[in-house]
Enzyme design. Structure first.
Site, short mmCIF file in Angstrom:
data_model
loop_
_atom_site.label_atom_id
_atom_site.label_comp_id
_atom_site.label_asym_id
_atom_site.label_seq_id
_atom_site.Cartn_x
_atom_site.Cartn_y
_atom_site.Cartn_z
N GLU A 61 0.84 -1.21 0.00
CA GLU A 61 0.00 0.00 0.00
C GLU A 61 0.87 1.26 0.00
O GLU A 61 1.95 1.29 0.60
CB GLU A 61 -0.90 0.07 1.25
CG GLU A 61 -1.82 -1.11 1.45
CD GLU A 61 -2.97 -1.20 0.48
OE1 GLU A 61 -3.18 -0.22 -0.29
OE2 GLU A 61 -3.65 -2.23 0.47
N THR A 62 0.36 2.29 -0.67
CA THR A 62 0.89 3.65 -0.55
C THR A 62 -0.28 4.55 -0.18
O THR A 62 -1.36 4.45 -0.76
CB THR A 62 1.54 4.11 -1.86
OG1 THR A 62 2.68 3.28 -2.14
CG2 THR A 62 1.99 5.55 -1.77
#
Length: 302
Positions: A61-62
Site C-alpha cells: 500500500e501507498t
C-alpha cells in the site's frame, strides 16, 4: 461495501516526480514490519496518477494525503495497492501518522478515509514514534460453507486443519477479511497457496485479505498471523493493521472478550519481516484500537 475500486489504464506521466516517503510499520527495525509509501502532498494527483505511483513504489500500500487542514490536524487519506484503491489500510495509516508527527509534533490526528473517520494518537518517548489508530465500528459474521470450500482448496488445507475454538468468520473494520484459524503453527509456517485461485474467490466476495491465524495458547487471545493479499497484487502482507482491527471485532463477536484486553499479533515472522501489532478490544465498544511503531526506510537507489 465494495472494498476494492480497480482503476484501469494507470497513467505514468509524472509518477517518477512525486515525492514518496517510505516507512516500515509495526516495527522499530527497518528490516522488519510492513513497508508503506506515504505521499504527503497529493492534492494535485488524480486516481490514475496515484495508482501509477503505488505501482512504481511496489509496496502493498501507498497512502496519499489528498486534502489537509494542518491547524485542525485533519487530513483526507486515500490508499492504493499496485493494482487498486483500497478503502482502508492500517499499516499505511500508522506510517502516515508517524510521518506527520515527525514533522508537526505528536498528538492526535484525524484522517478522513473512504472507510470513514479514523482518529490516530501519536506519542514519542525517546524512541521511534508510535501511533494508535481507532477503527470504524467493527463487526463479524460466520463464514458460509460456500466461502470456505474454494479458499481451502486454494490454500491446500482441509476443514480438519481448522481450529474449532476460532470458527471462520467474515470480519470487518473498514474492509472485509476472511478469518481462518489453523490448529498447527507448522502448517501456518508452510503456507504455499494458489495465487490465482485465491485471488478469484477474494475478488468474488470482496475480501481484502485472508487473515490466517494460529493461537499457540488456548488460554490467551494472542496469535501468529499471515495475510495473503493477491487482490492487491502482493503475495503476502507482513503486517496488516486493517485485518488486526477486524480480528479484534471478531474476538468480541465470538464473546471471547469479557473485559478490556490487549491482543498481541505477531505477523511477518515467516517472511523474514517480523511485525508486532497490539490490538485493544473492549466488550462494550465496537471500535478497536491498533497500535504500533513505524521507522523511516531509505529511498531506493536508482
Amino acid at each position: 461495501m465494495t472494498t476494492h475500486e480497480p482503476v484501469t489504464h494507470p497513467a505514468t506521466t509524472d509518477a517518477d516526480a512525486v515525492e514518496v516517503l517510505r516507512y516500515a510499520a509495526f516495527t522499530t527495525d527497518p528490516a522488519g514490519g510492513n513497508p508503506a509509501g506515504v505521499v504527503l502532498d497529493a492534492e494535485g494527483l488524480d486516481d490514475e496518477q496515484m495508482l501509477a505511483v503505488a505501482a512504481r513504489v511496489g509496496y502493498s500500500e501507498t497512502a496519499f494525503v489528498t486534502a489537509l487542514d494542518p491547524a485542525a490536524r485533519r487530513y483526507r487519506l486515500r490508499y492504493f495497492s499496485p493494482r487498486a484503491e483500497v478503502a482502508f489500510c492500517g499499516h499505511a495509516t500508522i506510517a502516515t501518522a508517524v510521518a506527520l508527527a515527525s514533522r508537526t509534533g505528536t498528538g492526535e490526528l484525524v484522517f478522513d478515509t473512504p472507510a470513514g473517520e479514523i482518529r490516530v494518537g501519536t506519542t514519542a518517548d525517546g524512541g521511534p514514534v508510535r501511533a494508535t489508530l481507532t477503527s470504524v465500528p467493527a463487526h463479524s459474521r460466520p463464514a458460509a460453507d460456500t466461502h470456505l470450500a474454494p479458499v481451502l482448496r486454494a490454500l491446500g488445507w482441509s476443514p480438519d486443519d481448522l481450529d474449532p475454538g476460532l470458527p471462520p468468520h467474515i470480519a470487518f473494520a473498514g474492509n472485509d477479511h476472511l478469518v481462518l484459524a489453523v490448529r498447527s503453527r507448522a502448517q501456518l509456517t508452510a503456507l504455499d497457496y494458489d495465487f490465482d485461485a485465491l485471488h478469484a474467490v477474494m475478488r468474488e466476495y470482496g475480501w481484502t485479505t485472508v487473515h490466517l491465524v494460529h493461537r499457540p495458547d488456548p488460554g490467551r487471545l494472542d496469535v501468529h498471523a499471515r495475510d495473503p493479499f493477491p487482490v492487491g497484487g502482493v503475495v503476502e502482507d507482513p503486517a496488516t493493521g486493517a485485518a488486526a482491527a477486524a480480528f479484534g471485532g471478531y474476538l468480541r463477536a465470538l464473546g471471547l472478550v469479557t473485559e478490556p484486553v490487549q491482543v498481541h499479533i505477531r505477523q511477518g515472522e515467516d517472511m523474514g519481516r517480523p511485525s508486532d501489532l497490539f490490538v485493544d478490544v473492549r466488550p462494550d465498544e465496537a471500535r478497536v484500537r491498533v497500535s504500533g511503531a513505524a521507522v523511516p526506510l531509505p529511498a531506493p537507489t536508482r
